[in-house]
Design a protein around this motif. Structure first.
Motif, PDB file in Angstrom:
ATOM      1  N   GLY A 177     -27.669 -11.931  38.714  1.00 44.05           N
ATOM      2  CA  GLY A 177     -27.902 -13.223  38.073  1.00 44.05           C
ATOM      3  C   GLY A 177     -26.657 -13.751  37.408  1.00 44.05           C
ATOM      4  O   GLY A 177     -26.081 -13.067  36.558  1.00 44.05           O
ATOM      5  N   ALA A 178     -26.225 -14.931  37.805  1.00 50.75           N
ATOM      6  CA  ALA A 178     -25.030 -15.537  37.223  1.00 50.75           C
ATOM      7  C   ALA A 178     -25.075 -17.040  37.449  1.00 50.75           C
ATOM      8  O   ALA A 178     -25.671 -17.521  38.414  1.00 50.75           O
ATOM      9  CB  ALA A 178     -23.767 -14.949  37.850  1.00 50.75           C
ATOM     10  N   THR A 179     -24.459 -17.775  36.536  1.00 54.02           N
ATOM     11  CA  THR A 179     -24.329 -19.222  36.690  1.00 54.02           C
ATOM     12  C   THR A 179     -22.850 -19.584  36.764  1.00 54.02           C
ATOM     13  O   THR A 179     -21.986 -18.740  36.518  1.00 54.02           O
ATOM     14  CB  THR A 179     -24.978 -19.969  35.512  1.00 54.02           C
ATOM     15  OG1 THR A 179     -24.278 -19.619  34.304  1.00 54.02           O
ATOM     16  CG2 THR A 179     -26.445 -19.594  35.372  1.00 54.02           C
ATOM     17  N   GLU A 180     -22.570 -20.813  37.081  1.00 51.80           N
ATOM     18  CA  GLU A 180     -21.188 -21.254  37.167  1.00 51.80           C
ATOM     19  C   GLU A 180     -20.522 -21.234  35.783  1.00 51.80           C
ATOM     20  O   GLU A 180     -21.180 -21.505  34.775  1.00 51.80           O
ATOM     21  CB  GLU A 180     -21.113 -22.669  37.732  1.00 51.80           C
ATOM     22  CG  GLU A 180     -21.444 -22.755  39.223  1.00 51.80           C
ATOM     23  CD  GLU A 180     -20.469 -21.960  40.067  1.00 51.80           C
ATOM     24  OE1 GLU A 180     -19.240 -22.095  39.850  1.00 51.80           O
ATOM     25  OE2 GLU A 180     -20.925 -21.202  40.939  1.00 51.80           O
ATOM     26  N   PRO A 181     -19.231 -20.912  35.718  1.00 50.96           N
ATOM     27  CA  PRO A 181     -18.525 -20.947  34.429  1.00 50.96           C
ATOM     28  C   PRO A 181     -18.579 -22.337  33.808  1.00 50.96           C
ATOM     29  O   PRO A 181     -18.612 -23.350  34.517  1.00 50.96           O
ATOM     30  CB  PRO A 181     -17.084 -20.569  34.803  1.00 50.96           C
ATOM     31  CG  PRO A 181     -17.199 -19.826  36.096  1.00 50.96           C
ATOM     32  CD  PRO A 181     -18.362 -20.460  36.818  1.00 50.96           C
ATOM     33  N   VAL A 182     -18.598 -22.359  32.472  1.00 48.32           N
ATOM     34  CA  VAL A 182     -18.625 -23.618  31.737  1.00 48.32           C
ATOM     35  C   VAL A 182     -17.365 -23.724  30.899  1.00 48.32           C
ATOM     36  O   VAL A 182     -17.099 -22.859  30.052  1.00 48.32           O
ATOM     37  CB  VAL A 182     -19.865 -23.709  30.820  1.00 48.32           C
ATOM     38  CG1 VAL A 182     -19.835 -25.008  30.007  1.00 48.32           C
ATOM     39  CG2 VAL A 182     -21.144 -23.619  31.649  1.00 48.32           C
ATOM     40  N   GLY A 183     -16.579 -24.780  31.123  1.00 51.01           N
ATOM     41  CA  GLY A 183     -15.355 -25.017  30.361  1.00 51.01           C
ATOM     42  C   GLY A 183     -15.528 -26.207  29.440  1.00 51.01           C
ATOM     43  O   GLY A 183     -15.821 -27.318  29.899  1.00 51.01           O
ATOM     44  N   SER A 187     -15.548 -30.296  30.138  1.00 52.48           N
ATOM     45  CA  SER A 187     -16.795 -31.019  29.885  1.00 52.48           C
ATOM     46  C   SER A 187     -16.654 -32.103  28.823  1.00 52.48           C
ATOM     47  O   SER A 187     -17.245 -33.183  28.946  1.00 52.48           O
ATOM     48  CB  SER A 187     -17.886 -30.027  29.452  1.00 52.48           C
ATOM     49  OG  SER A 187     -18.127 -29.065  30.448  1.00 52.48           O
ATOM     50  N   PHE A 188     -15.875 -31.836  27.771  1.00 58.58           N
ATOM     51  CA  PHE A 188     -15.824 -32.748  26.625  1.00 58.58           C
ATOM     52  C   PHE A 188     -14.428 -33.279  26.316  1.00 58.58           C
ATOM     53  O   PHE A 188     -14.263 -34.051  25.364  1.00 58.58           O
ATOM     54  CB  PHE A 188     -16.377 -32.049  25.377  1.00 58.58           C
ATOM     55  CG  PHE A 188     -17.745 -31.478  25.559  1.00 58.58           C
ATOM     56  CD1 PHE A 188     -18.836 -32.311  25.762  1.00 58.58           C
ATOM     57  CD2 PHE A 188     -17.953 -30.114  25.552  1.00 58.58           C
ATOM     58  CE1 PHE A 188     -20.112 -31.788  25.934  1.00 58.58           C
ATOM     59  CE2 PHE A 188     -19.216 -29.569  25.738  1.00 58.58           C
ATOM     60  CZ  PHE A 188     -20.306 -30.422  25.933  1.00 58.58           C
ATOM     61  N   GLY A 189     -13.430 -32.857  27.081  1.00 58.43           N
ATOM     62  CA  GLY A 189     -12.065 -33.237  26.777  1.00 58.43           C
ATOM     63  C   GLY A 189     -11.491 -32.344  25.688  1.00 58.43           C
ATOM     64  O   GLY A 189     -12.212 -31.618  25.007  1.00 58.43           O
ATOM     65  N   ALA A 190     -10.180 -32.421  25.516  1.00 53.32           N
ATOM     66  CA  ALA A 190      -9.515 -31.529  24.563  1.00 53.32           C
ATOM     67  C   ALA A 190      -9.986 -31.757  23.136  1.00 53.32           C
ATOM     68  O   ALA A 190     -10.255 -30.801  22.395  1.00 53.32           O
ATOM     69  CB  ALA A 190      -7.996 -31.708  24.656  1.00 53.32           C
ATOM     70  N   THR A 191     -10.123 -33.009  22.731  1.00 51.99           N
ATOM     71  CA  THR A 191     -10.509 -33.294  21.343  1.00 51.99           C
ATOM     72  C   THR A 191     -11.926 -32.825  21.054  1.00 51.99           C
ATOM     73  O   THR A 191     -12.178 -32.151  20.036  1.00 51.99           O
ATOM     74  CB  THR A 191     -10.405 -34.808  21.057  1.00 51.99           C
ATOM     75  OG1 THR A 191      -9.061 -35.238  21.298  1.00 51.99           O
ATOM     76  CG2 THR A 191     -10.776 -35.103  19.617  1.00 51.99           C
ATOM     77  N   GLY A 192     -12.860 -33.162  21.934  1.00 50.40           N
ATOM     78  CA  GLY A 192     -14.247 -32.733  21.735  1.00 50.40           C
ATOM     79  C   GLY A 192     -14.386 -31.226  21.749  1.00 50.40           C
ATOM     80  O   GLY A 192     -15.102 -30.644  20.922  1.00 50.40           O
ATOM     81  N   ALA A 193     -13.695 -30.569  22.687  1.00 48.65           N
ATOM     82  CA  ALA A 193     -13.766 -29.112  22.781  1.00 48.65           C
ATOM     83  C   ALA A 193     -13.178 -28.452  21.544  1.00 48.65           C
ATOM     84  O   ALA A 193     -13.733 -27.474  21.018  1.00 48.65           O
ATOM     85  CB  ALA A 193     -13.031 -28.635  24.031  1.00 48.65           C
ATOM     86  N   LEU A 194     -12.055 -28.987  21.058  1.00 43.69           N
ATOM     87  CA  LEU A 194     -11.411 -28.403  19.881  1.00 43.69           C
ATOM     88  C   LEU A 194     -12.279 -28.579  18.640  1.00 43.69           C
ATOM     89  O   LEU A 194     -12.445 -27.644  17.853  1.00 43.69           O
ATOM     90  CB  LEU A 194     -10.037 -29.033  19.666  1.00 43.69           C
ATOM     91  CG  LEU A 194      -9.245 -28.526  18.465  1.00 43.69           C
ATOM     92  CD1 LEU A 194      -9.035 -27.013  18.546  1.00 43.69           C
ATOM     93  CD2 LEU A 194      -7.900 -29.242  18.365  1.00 43.69           C
ATOM     94  N   LEU A 195     -12.846 -29.768  18.458  1.00 43.10           N
ATOM     95  CA  LEU A 195     -13.703 -29.995  17.298  1.00 43.10           C
ATOM     96  C   LEU A 195     -14.927 -29.087  17.330  1.00 43.10           C
ATOM     97  O   LEU A 195     -15.324 -28.529  16.301  1.00 43.10           O
ATOM     98  CB  LEU A 195     -14.137 -31.464  17.248  1.00 43.10           C
ATOM     99  CG  LEU A 195     -13.037 -32.474  16.900  1.00 43.10           C
ATOM    100  CD1 LEU A 195     -13.579 -33.904  17.001  1.00 43.10           C
ATOM    101  CD2 LEU A 195     -12.481 -32.209  15.497  1.00 43.10           C
ATOM    102  N   ALA A 196     -15.528 -28.913  18.506  1.00 44.71           N
ATOM    103  CA  ALA A 196     -16.691 -28.033  18.632  1.00 44.71           C
ATOM    104  C   ALA A 196     -16.313 -26.586  18.343  1.00 44.71           C
ATOM    105  O   ALA A 196     -17.051 -25.856  17.662  1.00 44.71           O
ATOM    106  CB  ALA A 196     -17.287 -28.162  20.033  1.00 44.71           C
ATOM    107  N   THR A 197     -15.150 -26.180  18.836  1.00 42.39           N
ATOM    108  CA  THR A 197     -14.692 -24.801  18.619  1.00 42.39           C
ATOM    109  C   THR A 197     -14.400 -24.536  17.150  1.00 42.39           C
ATOM    110  O   THR A 197     -14.810 -23.514  16.591  1.00 42.39           O
ATOM    111  CB  THR A 197     -13.444 -24.517  19.470  1.00 42.39           C
ATOM    112  OG1 THR A 197     -13.775 -24.681  20.856  1.00 42.39           O
ATOM    113  CG2 THR A 197     -12.929 -23.104  19.238  1.00 42.39           C
ATOM    114  N   LEU A 198     -13.686 -25.463  16.515  1.00 41.07           N
ATOM    115  CA  LEU A 198     -13.365 -25.284  15.093  1.00 41.07           C
ATOM    116  C   LEU A 198     -14.628 -25.293  14.239  1.00 41.07           C
ATOM    117  O   LEU A 198     -14.738 -24.532  13.263  1.00 41.07           O
ATOM    118  CB  LEU A 198     -12.410 -26.384  14.634  1.00 41.07           C
ATOM    119  CG  LEU A 198     -11.006 -26.363  15.260  1.00 41.07           C
ATOM    120  CD1 LEU A 198     -10.173 -27.534  14.743  1.00 41.07           C
ATOM    121  CD2 LEU A 198     -10.293 -25.043  14.977  1.00 41.07           C
ATOM    122  N   ALA A 199     -15.604 -26.145  14.600  1.00 36.98           N
ATOM    123  CA  ALA A 199     -16.865 -26.176  13.857  1.00 36.98           C
ATOM    124  C   ALA A 199     -17.606 -24.848  14.004  1.00 36.98           C
ATOM    125  O   ALA A 199     -18.147 -24.305  13.021  1.00 36.98           O
ATOM    126  CB  ALA A 199     -17.738 -27.330  14.353  1.00 36.98           C
TER     127      ALA A 199
END
Length: 382
Positions: A177-183, A187-199
């Protein structure tokens, strides 16, 4: 006893031997590293030569700061001391702040993506358990072997063998069982991804503070965790910039064992799904000095060796039972790291900092394994 005057106001006993200076002890290491750097620059590529120095910097940072991922988790659980985990959060935040914009602006760079899967869940849990028994993750095993810690020196080849066998069996595990990797960057661009990660990192820091009773404070943290995080973030970011891929450890180990097994006629890569993949097959046929992970691993060993003269190891002697359990844990750790698509470096540090969802799955599963691994470690007196 007669004495000899060596300088105004200083004497040494006649016949006594003066201990070699720190620089004298380090000179052979420096010569070897510079010679390898020059040879790589001349005969291989400037990229590989620079990555050797990146690896040296990573090894120096890990060893000099004693930046142990395994230790950081253990002191949080056993002593309610969050400083090591806070250091790791600083590392992740700094590295994400550099890596995510880099991924967005330089298409030749790639994130450390891994598929959410049963393989990931099982591998991360088992890895977290075994790393506490073996007293080191992938990078910890590497730099402690460079420092001359006997158990980690013994574990290193078994880790490599386990990582190789994990790669051989990986497709069977993924079939469960496996799904496709999620980046997140994709998915959200650098700014969205960084804000989500820092949060998310802030939420983890708050949770750790509430549980330990010690809120995050740079002023109260031991300096080694802070400057160690900065050094590792710097060199890991350079790794991404120069190599086009994030810092990793485990793949190099598995490649070493795969080349050995193939050379001995014990393994046919053409019959295996993982090693018959064109990219892996090419690395298997090339010199190890062309492999990005292998060259940084060599550099990490050299960087730890550089620190070793001023960091003598006084590890307590182990019993035969402890040796057997520790070596077995190292082998299983190698196997499970491949199933989990990395260790604390490849899955957690590089995965989270480059926006891979699998890094966020890896951490809680490995931490659950750590809770059991600490009990096993205590039970056998490590």
């Amino acid at each position: 006893m007669s004495t000899l005057v060596t300088s105004p106001g200083a004497t040494v006993a006649a016949g006594a031997t003066r201990a070699p200076s720190l620089w004298a002890q380090r000179l052979p290491i420096a010569i070897v590293v510079l010679a390898l750097f020059g040879w790589l620059l001349w005969s291989v590529s400037s990229r590989q030569a620079l990555l050797l120095l990146v690896g040296v910097g990573l090894g120096w940072g890990l060893a000099a700061a004693r930046f142990g991922f395994t230790t950081g988790w253990r002191i949080l659980v056993e002593q309610r001391d969050p400083s090591g985990v806070y250091g790791q959060i600083i590392l992740l935040a700094l590295l994400a702040a550099v890596s995510m914009p880099m991924l967005a602006h330089f298409p030749e760079t790639h994130a450390a993506l891994g598929p959410p899967s049963i393989s990931l869940v099982v591998g991360a849990f088992v890895f977290g358990l075994c790393m506490q028994i073996a007293d080191g993750c992938g990078s910890g095993t590497l730099y402690k072997a460079g420092l001359g810690v006997p158990l980690n020196m013994g574990i290193l080849p078994l880790f490599a063998l386990g990582s190789f066998l994990g790669s051989v069996h990986l497709n069977g595990w993924l079939a469960l069982g496996a799904t496709e990797p999620v980046g997140l960057v994709q998915s959200f661009g650098a700014t969205g991804a960084l804000l989500a990660t820092l949060a998310a990192l802030a939420v983890v820091a708050v949770g750790v503070g509430l549980w330990s009773g010690q809120r995050f404070s740079l002023r109260r943290m031991p300096r080694r965790w802070v400057w160690g995080a900065v050094v590792l973030a710097l060199f890991a970011a350079l790794n991404l910039l120069i190599a086009g891929q994030p810092w990793g450890v485990v793949y190099g180990f598995g490649l070493w064992a795969a080349k050995g097994a193939t050379a001995l006629g014990l393994f046919d890569p053409a019959q295996n799904a993982f090693w018959s993949d064109p990219g892996h097959a090419q690395r298997l046929s090339q010199t190890l000095l062309l492999d990005v992970t292998s060259i940084t691993n060599i550099g990490i060993l050299a960087g730890a060796l550089w620190v070793a003269p001023r960091r003598p190891q006084d590890a307590k002697p182990l019993t035969g039972q402890q040796w057997l359990i520790g070596l077995a844990a190292g082998f299983i750790m190698g196997y499970s790291s491949r199933l989990a698509f990395g260790c604390n470096v490849g899955a957690m540090v590089s995965g989270i900092s480059t926006g891979s969802l699998h890094g966020w799955i890896w951490v809680p599963m490995a931490f659950l394994g750590t809770l059991i691994g600490i009990r096993v470690r205590r039970r056998f007196g490590f």
